[in-house]
Design a protein around this motif. Structure first.
Motif, PDB file in Angstrom:
ATOM      1  N   ALA A 152       6.896  -2.845 -11.165  1.00 50.21           N
ATOM      2  CA  ALA A 152       6.946  -4.197 -10.622  1.00 50.21           C
ATOM      3  C   ALA A 152       7.261  -4.044  -9.139  1.00 50.21           C
ATOM      4  O   ALA A 152       8.144  -3.271  -8.771  1.00 50.21           O
ATOM      5  N   ILE A 153       6.536  -4.735  -8.294  1.00 49.07           N
ATOM      6  CA  ILE A 153       6.830  -4.709  -6.861  1.00 49.07           C
ATOM      7  C   ILE A 153       7.606  -5.975  -6.537  1.00 49.07           C
ATOM      8  O   ILE A 153       7.166  -7.080  -6.846  1.00 49.07           O
ATOM      9  N   VAL A 154       8.785  -5.784  -5.946  1.00 52.07           N
ATOM     10  CA  VAL A 154       9.719  -6.882  -5.715  1.00 52.07           C
ATOM     11  C   VAL A 154      10.001  -6.999  -4.221  1.00 52.07           C
ATOM     12  O   VAL A 154      10.237  -5.998  -3.544  1.00 52.07           O
ATOM     13  N   SER A 155       9.977  -8.231  -3.725  1.00 55.60           N
ATOM     14  CA  SER A 155      10.336  -8.500  -2.339  1.00 55.60           C
ATOM     15  C   SER A 155      11.807  -8.894  -2.310  1.00 55.60           C
ATOM     16  O   SER A 155      12.185  -9.941  -2.827  1.00 55.60           O
ATOM     17  N   THR A 156      12.635  -8.043  -1.726  1.00 54.31           N
ATOM     18  CA  THR A 156      14.075  -8.287  -1.692  1.00 54.31           C
ATOM     19  C   THR A 156      14.529  -8.514  -0.255  1.00 54.31           C
ATOM     20  O   THR A 156      13.739  -8.420   0.682  1.00 54.31           O
ATOM     21  N   THR A 200       0.830  -1.205   0.000  1.00 50.59           N
ATOM     22  CA  THR A 200       0.000   0.000   0.000  1.00 50.59           C
ATOM     23  C   THR A 200       0.863   1.254   0.000  1.00 50.59           C
ATOM     24  O   THR A 200       0.588   2.208  -0.736  1.00 50.59           O
ATOM     25  N   LYS A 201       1.920   1.265   0.798  1.00 51.15           N
ATOM     26  CA  LYS A 201       2.824   2.420   0.836  1.00 51.15           C
ATOM     27  C   LYS A 201       3.482   2.642  -0.522  1.00 51.15           C
ATOM     28  O   LYS A 201       3.619   3.784  -0.978  1.00 51.15           O
ATOM     29  N   ILE A 202       3.882   1.561  -1.185  1.00 51.35           N
ATOM     30  CA  ILE A 202       4.504   1.678  -2.506  1.00 51.35           C
ATOM     31  C   ILE A 202       3.500   2.229  -3.513  1.00 51.35           C
ATOM     32  O   ILE A 202       3.823   3.126  -4.302  1.00 51.35           O
ATOM     33  N   LEU A 203       2.269   1.722  -3.490  1.00 57.64           N
ATOM     34  CA  LEU A 203       1.243   2.219  -4.414  1.00 57.64           C
ATOM     35  C   LEU A 203       0.977   3.709  -4.186  1.00 57.64           C
ATOM     36  O   LEU A 203       0.779   4.466  -5.135  1.00 57.64           O
ATOM     37  N   PHE A 204       1.003   4.134  -2.931  1.00 58.48           N
ATOM     38  CA  PHE A 204       0.792   5.553  -2.619  1.00 58.48           C
ATOM     39  C   PHE A 204       1.975   6.391  -3.110  1.00 58.48           C
ATOM     40  O   PHE A 204       1.785   7.440  -3.738  1.00 58.48           O
ATOM     41  N   ASP A 205       3.187   5.934  -2.831  1.00 52.82           N
ATOM     42  CA  ASP A 205       4.383   6.678  -3.242  1.00 52.82           C
ATOM     43  C   ASP A 205       4.483   6.811  -4.758  1.00 52.82           C
ATOM     44  O   ASP A 205       4.983   7.815  -5.266  1.00 52.82           O
ATOM     45  N   GLN A 206       4.008   5.805  -5.476  1.00 54.33           N
ATOM     46  CA  GLN A 206       4.075   5.827  -6.937  1.00 54.33           C
ATOM     47  C   GLN A 206       2.877   6.537  -7.568  1.00 54.33           C
ATOM     48  O   GLN A 206       2.806   6.662  -8.783  1.00 54.33           O
ATOM     49  N   GLY A 207       1.917   6.966  -6.751  1.00 53.14           N
ATOM     50  CA  GLY A 207       0.793   7.746  -7.257  1.00 53.14           C
ATOM     51  C   GLY A 207      -0.371   6.934  -7.787  1.00 53.14           C
ATOM     52  O   GLY A 207      -1.203   7.459  -8.526  1.00 53.14           O
ATOM     53  N   TYR A 208      -0.467   5.673  -7.416  1.00 52.95           N
ATOM     54  CA  TYR A 208      -1.569   4.840  -7.894  1.00 52.95           C
ATOM     55  C   TYR A 208      -2.805   4.931  -7.009  1.00 52.95           C
ATOM     56  O   TYR A 208      -3.894   4.575  -7.445  1.00 52.95           O
ATOM     57  N   ILE A 209      -2.640   5.360  -5.764  1.00 53.12           N
ATOM     58  CA  ILE A 209      -3.791   5.534  -4.879  1.00 53.12           C
ATOM     59  C   ILE A 209      -3.750   6.933  -4.274  1.00 53.12           C
ATOM     60  O   ILE A 209      -2.689   7.556  -4.185  1.00 53.12           O
ATOM     61  N   ASN A 249      20.895  -2.775  -6.878  1.00 52.88           N
ATOM     62  CA  ASN A 249      21.531  -4.002  -7.346  1.00 52.88           C
ATOM     63  C   ASN A 249      21.140  -5.214  -6.498  1.00 52.88           C
ATOM     64  O   ASN A 249      21.990  -6.003  -6.095  1.00 52.88           O
ATOM     65  N   VAL A 250      19.841  -5.332  -6.214  1.00 52.51           N
ATOM     66  CA  VAL A 250      19.335  -6.497  -5.494  1.00 52.51           C
ATOM     67  C   VAL A 250      18.192  -7.117  -6.294  1.00 52.51           C
ATOM     68  O   VAL A 250      17.418  -6.423  -6.938  1.00 52.51           O
ATOM     69  N   GLY A 251      18.118  -8.409  -6.253  1.00 51.80           N
ATOM     70  CA  GLY A 251      17.029  -9.135  -6.893  1.00 51.80           C
ATOM     71  C   GLY A 251      16.097  -9.673  -5.833  1.00 51.80           C
ATOM     72  O   GLY A 251      16.280  -9.440  -4.642  1.00 51.80           O
ATOM     73  N   GLY A 252      15.094 -10.408  -6.274  1.00 54.05           N
ATOM     74  CA  GLY A 252      14.171 -10.985  -5.310  1.00 54.05           C
ATOM     75  C   GLY A 252      12.948 -11.561  -5.981  1.00 54.05           C
ATOM     76  O   GLY A 252      12.929 -11.799  -7.186  1.00 54.05           O
ATOM     77  N   GLU A 253      11.923 -11.754  -5.181  1.00 56.52           N
ATOM     78  CA  GLU A 253      10.676 -12.337  -5.666  1.00 56.52           C
ATOM     79  C   GLU A 253       9.794 -11.239  -6.258  1.00 56.52           C
ATOM     80  O   GLU A 253       9.515 -10.242  -5.600  1.00 56.52           O
ATOM     81  N   VAL A 254       9.365 -11.422  -7.492  1.00 60.61           N
ATOM     82  CA  VAL A 254       8.502 -10.444  -8.156  1.00 60.61           C
ATOM     83  C   VAL A 254       7.070 -10.691  -7.677  1.00 60.61           C
ATOM     84  O   VAL A 254       6.451 -11.688  -8.033  1.00 60.61           O
ATOM     85  N   ILE A 255       6.556  -9.789  -6.856  1.00 60.73           N
ATOM     86  CA  ILE A 255       5.240  -9.960  -6.250  1.00 60.73           C
ATOM     87  C   ILE A 255       4.130  -9.666  -7.257  1.00 60.73           C
ATOM     88  O   ILE A 255       3.229 -10.471  -7.455  1.00 60.73           O
ATOM     89  N   CYS A 256       4.173  -8.482  -7.871  1.00 57.76           N
ATOM     90  CA  CYS A 256       3.096  -8.109  -8.788  1.00 57.76           C
ATOM     91  C   CYS A 256       3.538  -7.017  -9.747  1.00 57.76           C
ATOM     92  O   CYS A 256       4.572  -6.385  -9.548  1.00 57.76           O
ATOM     93  N   TYR A 257       2.722  -6.833 -10.784  1.00 51.23           N
ATOM     94  CA  TYR A 257       2.877  -5.732 -11.728  1.00 51.23           C
ATOM     95  C   TYR A 257       1.685  -4.805 -11.553  1.00 51.23           C
ATOM     96  O   TYR A 257       0.552  -5.266 -11.402  1.00 51.23           O
ATOM     97  N   VAL A 258       1.935  -3.508 -11.594  1.00 53.42           N
ATOM     98  CA  VAL A 258       0.861  -2.518 -11.523  1.00 53.42           C
ATOM     99  C   VAL A 258       1.053  -1.557 -12.682  1.00 53.42           C
ATOM    100  O   VAL A 258       2.143  -1.036 -12.890  1.00 53.42           O
ATOM    101  N   TYR A 259      -0.006  -1.334 -13.431  1.00 54.56           N
ATOM    102  CA  TYR A 259       0.040  -0.346 -14.513  1.00 54.56           C
ATOM    103  C   TYR A 259      -1.340   0.169 -14.815  1.00 54.56           C
ATOM    104  O   TYR A 259      -2.321  -0.301 -14.295  1.00 54.56           O
TER     105      TYR A 259
END
Length: 132
Positions: free
Chosen positions: A104-108, A36-45, A122-132
């Motif tokens: 893409a929201i990634v869990s690192t 939710t915080k990421i969606l807010f920071d990116q302007g989706y909510i 420079n970190v990878g991880g699990e790709v949780i979801c795509y938002v567009y």
């Protein structure tokens, strides 16, 4: 009972956006709060509020709509890594969504973040979801 709370979260947001709801209420968890915080920071909510109840708590999300067309800012939100099939990505192979128009929201190991930030750190991880 659902077995994937993140998919349930994404589905509730997707359905509320398609039905032109102003607010959606979702059961809370730490990962859902970070998404939710990421969606807010990116302007989706538009805004969000964490409410602590006796047991679990909830998240109230105010969805954002275009002022002219009245369409939701979130066109689609897709779960990528599922409990039955996890999808991992290295820092160099994190996908660009719609040529950079989506995220893409990634869990690192450094927490949940956007794919762009994960590439910068420079970190990878699990790709949780795509938002567009």
């Amino acid at each position: 009972m659902y077995t994937d709370p993140i998919a349930d979260y994404l589905t509730r947001v997707r359905n509320a956006a398609k039905a032109n709801h102003k607010v959606v209420e979702i059961p809370a968890s730490n990962m859902k709060k970070e998404i939710t915080k990421i969606l807010f920071d990116q302007g989706y909510i538009l805004s969000y509020k964490f409410e602590d109840n006796a047991v679990q708590g909830s998240i109230k999300i105010a969805l954002k709509y275009d002022k002219v067309t009245k369409e939701s800012v979130i066109r689609d939100i897709q779960r990528i890594s599922k409990p039955g099939l996890r999808k991992y990505s290295g820092s160099s192979t994190i996908p660009r969504i719609l040529n950079g128009l989506g995220i893409a929201i990634v869990s690192t190991s450094k927490g949940l973040m956007t794919g762009k930030l994960a590439k910068q750190l420079n970190v990878g991880g699990e790709v949780i979801c795509y938002v567009y």
